[in-house]
Enzyme design. Structure first.
Site, mmCIF file in Angstrom:
data_model
loop_
_atom_site.group_PDB
_atom_site.id
_atom_site.type_symbol
_atom_site.label_atom_id
_atom_site.label_comp_id
_atom_site.label_asym_id
_atom_site.label_seq_id
_atom_site.Cartn_x
_atom_site.Cartn_y
_atom_site.Cartn_z
ATOM 1 N N ASP A 117 0.910 -1.140 0.000
ATOM 2 C CA ASP A 117 0.000 0.000 0.000
ATOM 3 C C ASP A 117 0.948 1.187 0.000
ATOM 4 O OD1 ASP A 117 -1.444 2.290 0.990
ATOM 5 O OD2 ASP A 117 -3.083 0.906 1.395
ATOM 6 N N HIS A 118 1.089 1.847 -1.165
ATOM 7 C CA HIS A 118 2.224 2.778 -1.262
ATOM 8 C C HIS A 118 2.071 3.979 -0.321
ATOM 9 C CE1 HIS A 118 -0.221 5.043 -4.229
ATOM 10 N NE2 HIS A 118 0.559 6.051 -3.963
ATOM 11 N N HIS B 123 -5.763 2.945 0.988
ATOM 12 C CA HIS B 123 -4.901 4.041 1.451
ATOM 13 C C HIS B 123 -5.518 4.839 2.609
ATOM 14 C CE1 HIS B 123 -2.796 3.010 -2.100
ATOM 15 N NE2 HIS B 123 -3.471 3.749 -2.945
HETATM 16 O O1 LIG Z 1 -3.268 3.853 -5.686
HETATM 17 C C1 LIG Z 1 -3.578 4.873 -6.272
HETATM 18 O O2 LIG Z 1 -3.000 6.021 -5.895
HETATM 19 C C2 LIG Z 1 -2.967 7.137 -6.783
HETATM 20 C C3 LIG Z 1 -2.640 8.359 -5.916
HETATM 21 O O3 LIG Z 1 -1.391 8.178 -5.329
HETATM 22 P P1 LIG Z 1 -0.525 9.429 -4.859
HETATM 23 O O4 LIG Z 1 0.693 8.839 -4.253
HETATM 24 O O5 LIG Z 1 -0.248 10.247 -6.098
HETATM 25 O O6 LIG Z 1 -1.350 10.206 -3.899
HETATM 26 C C4 LIG Z 1 -4.265 7.333 -7.507
HETATM 27 O O7 LIG Z 1 -4.106 8.322 -8.513
HETATM 28 C C5 LIG Z 1 -4.675 6.035 -8.163
HETATM 29 O O8 LIG Z 1 -5.971 6.208 -8.758
HETATM 30 C C6 LIG Z 1 -4.716 4.912 -7.169
HETATM 31 O O9 LIG Z 1 -4.893 3.682 -7.867
#
Ligand SMILES: O=C1O[C@H](COP(=O)(O)O)[C@@H](O)[C@H](O)[C@H]1O
Ligand SMILES: NC(=O)C1=CN([C@@H]2O[C@H](COP(=O)(O)OP(=O)(O)OC[C@H]3O[C@@H](n4cnc5c(N)ncnc54)[C@H](OP(=O)(O)O)[C@@H]3O)[C@@H](O)[C@H]2O)C=CC1
Length: 503
Positions: free
Chosen positions: A179-180, A242
């Site tokens: 989960d980045h 997230h």
């Molecule tokens: O996992 C996802 O995250 C991105 C947003 O990530 P961020 O690090 O730029 O805040 C999101 O655009 C995407 O739809 C989603 O699959």
């Protein structure tokens, strides 16, 4: 660091090029990769090793946070990259891969390790894991680990089924669910701040905190991902994973020097204490929105239904706001407001904590008052601001906001994927989602998915370039609360637009 073969499924894909290779390159520059670290990239298309290396080089030049200007170190980095053709459904390709991995390992010493990274569509997670087991690739001399991208399931039932299948090939300790958001440096600090700082530690509870507001706003729309996004929406794409992870990281109360197991156990406790939404309540506690045409940074953008690939009349959610409560002694009575959406006013992920005003009857600040806030800027900027209510020396009897600010420069901050890959290589699961958390998140979200399917929750339009539908403000107004900072951001962006037009 240990000698490891990094076996990358989906090596020619978007995620590999934008995130994984730049992360590996920065780890290499920081001497965080073992000298015997090597990568075997996989995909269906034919590519010679040299062409693969050229692709990796392009990706680091385009996306690395640090500029790529030392050709000698780039050459040393690329030397460890090889490519193999593999179609996920072809069992014989796994046997060829095994030979290649073993050749690679011969020079590595006694117990080479294998890390399998699945950067492919979720429909491939299960067949790949089973083929790794069947082909013998899973019988590493050292450790083996599986790093798996999102989405982990489409709902509670599919997530449970996927987990069951993965567990036939890998144990829970060997599975690293990415989960980045958990890799973002400021998120990794949240537990440390409240654990080690006596001021924050003392304040981290319902005696002093009036409410918590978590926002992940994006200015981008659905882009080229209509096929994926129209089936998932903001609830599955961002909220289930997230946003709930951010809530867990903020709400956990950890003992000193906690181990990874304790962190995950405490996160599970938070999810267990998260009060479930009753079906009849969902329409009052969850706001679902979809963007219409609007303007972002002075540029007109189309509405969701006019985006390429979106079916006419789609009811997909591009915005979610929700009011959550945690039934435990620390957080009982503190509303957690969460919102996330595409095509919002600004790209920003932040957590705002509003403190109670000790001497006031209604302890939250009124809309025209100055609240005492602690703000964690998570991305794209990183920082912490403490906003204090102070006397305004120029206007007797009035107050103004005083700010104590700390911000970092983004080039100095490791990318989320750097942190996560490094941790996975070290076998540290602290910032990966344990199955318990994933399952409890789906359990909490499932009634909302059902309500959306039955269409018992209205879909509110919001103009692109705003903070979402007005109903999201009412969600807080019912408690006498407000999304803080929205109007400050409106002012700043209007000022910068005016400046830009003067220029
Ligand atoms: O996992 C996802 O995250 C991105 C947003 O990530 P961020 O690090 O730029 O805040 C999101 O655009 C995407 O739809 C989603 O699959
Ligand atoms: N892109 C992003 O920003 C994010 C992506 N993710 C997740 O990461 C994963 C990968 O996404 P992304 O890189 O965008 O996807 P892409 O469509 O860009 O890449 C897919 C990759 O899979 C390979 N592939 C496709 N079919 C097969 C097959 N039958 N056998 C072997 N390889 C195959 C492709 O290579 P080839 O065509 O050569 O076979 C390609 O390398 C997905 O699970 C996604 O949800 C998660 C967060 C963000």
């Amino acid at each position: 660091m240990e000698a490891t073969t990094f076996v990358l499924f989906g090596a020619t894909g978007d995620l590999a090029r934008r995130k994984i290779y730049p992360a590996l390159y920065n780890l290499f520059l920081d001497h965080k990769l073992h000298h015997s670290f090597s990568v075997i990239g996989l995909g269906r298309r034919e590519l010679a090793d040299e062409a693969f290396q050229a692709m990796v080089e392009r990706s680091i030049r385009d996306f690395s946070r640090r500029e790529v200007n030392d050709s000698a170190s780039v050459r040393r980095f690329l030397k460890s990259f090889r490519y193999n053709v593999l179609d996920v459904g072809h069992t014989e390709d796994y046997l060829k891969l095994l030979q290649r991995v073993e050749q690679q390992e011969e020079s590595m010493g006694s117990s080479p390790n294998r890390m399998f990274y699945l950067s492919v569509g979720p429909e491939f997670f299960e067949p790949i894991a089973l083929n790794i087991k069947e082909s013998g690739l899973g019988a590493a001399k050292g450790w083996k680990r599986l790093v798996i991208e999102k989405p982990f399931g489409h709902d509670l039932q599919s997530a449970q089924a996927l987990n069951l299948k993965l567990s036939e090939a890998f144990s829970e300790d060997e599975i690293f669910r990415i989960d980045h958001y958990l890799g973002k440096p400021m998120v990794q600090e949240l537990d440390v701040f409240q654990q080690t700082n006596p001021v924050l530690h003392a304040l981290w509870n319902n005696r002093y905190i009036a409410n918590v507001q978590i926002t992940a706003g994006e200015t981008v729309g659905v882009e080229e991902r209509a096929g994926y996004y129209d089936h998932v929406g903001a609830l599955r794409d961002m909220f289930q994973n997230h946003m709930l992870q951010l809530l867990m990281m903020l709400a956990i109360r950890l003992p000193k020097d906690s181990s990874a197991d304790e962190v995950r156990y405490k996160k599970k406790e938070v999810m267990e204490a998260l009060e479930p939404l009753e079906e009849a309540d969902i329409q009052f506690k969850v706001i679902r929105g979809q963007y219409t045409a609007g303007t972002i940074k002075g540029k007109p953008v189309p509405g969701y239904l006019s985006e390429p690939g979106i079916p006419a009349g789609s009811m997909n959610d591009t915005f979610i706001a929700a009011r959550l409560t945690i039934d435990d002694p620390f957080w009982k009575g503190v509303p957690f407001y969460i919102r996330t959406g595409k095509r919002m006013k600004e790209k920003s992920t932040r957590i705002v904590i509003e403190f109670k005003e000790p001497l006031k009857q209604n302890s939250s600040a009124a809309e025209d008052d100055i609240p005492n806030l602690l703000v964690f800027e998570i991305s794209p900027n990183e920082g912490i601001t403490l906003q204090l209510k102070a006397r305004d020396p120029q206007h007797k009897g009035k107050f103004k906001a005083m700010h104590i600010d700390f911000h970092t420069r983004s080039i100095e901050v490791p990318e989320a994927y750097e942190n996560l890959i490094y941790d996975a290589l070290h076998g540290d699961p602290s910032f990966f989602a344990h199955w318990n958390e994933v399952e409890l998140s789906w359990k909490w979200v499932q009634p909302i998915l059902n309500a959306f399917d039955k269409n018992t929750v209205p879909l509110h339009p919001y103009a692109a370039g705003t903070f979402g539908p007005a109903e999201s403000n009412q969600l807080l107004a019912k408690d006498g609360n407000h999304w803080w900072l929205d109007s400050a951001i409106e002012e700043v962006s209007e000022l910068s637009l005016r400046d830009a037009s003067n220029f």
